[in-house]
Design an enzyme around this catalytic site. Structure first.
Site, PDB file in Angstrom:
ATOM      1  N   ARG A   7      10.620   9.158   9.801  1.00  0.00           N
ATOM      2  CA  ARG A   7      10.940   7.770   9.486  1.00  0.00           C
ATOM      3  C   ARG A   7       9.975   6.859  10.251  1.00  0.00           C
ATOM      4  NH1 ARG A   7      15.707   3.732  11.127  1.00  0.00           N
ATOM      5  NH2 ARG A   7      15.261   2.161   9.544  1.00  0.00           N
ATOM      6  N   HIS A   8       9.596   5.752   9.643  1.00  0.00           N
ATOM      7  CA  HIS A   8       8.678   4.809  10.282  1.00  0.00           C
ATOM      8  C   HIS A   8       9.268   4.250  11.583  1.00  0.00           C
ATOM      9  CE1 HIS A   8      11.182   1.366   9.169  1.00  0.00           C
ATOM     10  NE2 HIS A   8      11.320   1.926   7.980  1.00  0.00           N
ATOM     11  N   ARG A  56       5.024  -0.781   7.181  1.00  0.00           N
ATOM     12  CA  ARG A  56       5.708  -0.185   8.318  1.00  0.00           C
ATOM     13  C   ARG A  56       5.529   1.336   8.353  1.00  0.00           C
ATOM     14  NH1 ARG A  56       9.360  -2.246   4.556  1.00  0.00           N
ATOM     15  NH2 ARG A  56      11.158  -0.965   3.915  1.00  0.00           N
ATOM     16  N   GLU A  80      10.649   2.754   0.211  1.00  0.00           N
ATOM     17  CA  GLU A  80      12.086   2.545   0.354  1.00  0.00           C
ATOM     18  C   GLU A  80      12.667   2.052  -0.973  1.00  0.00           C
ATOM     19  OE1 GLU A  80      14.831   3.385   1.360  1.00  0.00           O
ATOM     20  OE2 GLU A  80      14.942   2.578   3.412  1.00  0.00           O
ATOM     21  N   HIS A 141      10.932   6.308   4.606  1.00  0.00           N
ATOM     22  CA  HIS A 141      11.961   5.328   4.961  1.00  0.00           C
ATOM     23  C   HIS A 141      13.339   5.988   5.030  1.00  0.00           C
ATOM     24  CE1 HIS A 141       8.948   2.167   4.142  1.00  0.00           C
ATOM     25  NE2 HIS A 141       8.536   3.037   3.238  1.00  0.00           N
TER      26      HIS A 141
END
Length: 204
Positions: A7-8, A56, A80, A141
């Site tokens: 995940r970012h 991101r 996302e 995401h």
């Protein structure tokens, strides 16, 4: 090494619990989180990175690239879920929970459309990973990771579906079916300064 699902890093809007516009970038702490993860991944056999093209995620991937020299590929399939006109609005003020709703928010993506896209993303990731000598890092995401873990990855007894996905959390699963997970939602690379905020949104 298999597939390393990431995940970012943290963004200001994660912490503020606001659904994020597409151009949302990492916060200063998010950059530090991504750098900490990159140092962890540098000691692993990483062959390539595939990432969502949203800033991101791409920023997170670029910091991993700086530590590993693994080439980066972007894919819109790893974005996302789109919340359309609700992006930029506080999560807690919305008329229903966007993270669990099945209908499409105004101008956004329904759960069915999102899950179909995640299935295509998963197939792409597996295809890319199967051709590599080492691990494939996938930067994406919270809701994408949640959907992959729920539908496409087999979680052995003792590994539960996480209720909160940490920023820069690492999950690892096999390239070959049934894609057994060996690690889920691990943030041990973070310390007291860079640690994940459990009250922050883990999707959206």
């Amino acid at each position: 090494m298999g597939i390393l699902l990431v995940r970012h890093g943290e963004t200001p809007l994660n912490v503020a619990r606001v659904l994020q516009p597409a151009d949302t970038a990492l916060s200063a702490r998010g950059i530090e989180q991504a750098q900490a993860l990159a140092r962890r991944l540098a000691s692993m056999q990483v062959s390539a990175i595939i990432t969502s093209d949203l800033p991101r995620a791409l920023q997170t991937a670029e910091l991993i690239n700086a530590a590993t020299a693994a080439p980066i590929e972007t894919s819109e399939l790893l974005r996302e879920r789109s919340f359309g006109d609700w992006r930029g609005r506080p999560y807690d003020a919305l008329p229903e929970n966007p993270l669990t709703m099945t209908a499409a928010p105004p101008g956004g993506e329904s759960a069915a459309a999102f899950e179909a896209r995640v299935a295509r993303a998963f197939a792409l990731v597996v295809q890319r990973a199967a051709a590599l000598p080492g691990g494939l890092v996938v930067v994406t995401h919270g809701l994408v990771i949640r959907a992959m873990l729920a539908t496409h990855v087999w979680l052995p007894v003792g590994i539960a579906q996480p209720t909160h996905l940490g920023n820069t959390s690492l999950s690892i699963f096999d390239v070959q079916p049934p894609h057994v997970a060996s690690l889920v939602n691990c943030t041990r690379h973070l310390d007291a300064t860079t640690g994940d905020d459990p009250q922050a949104l883990s999707g959206g």
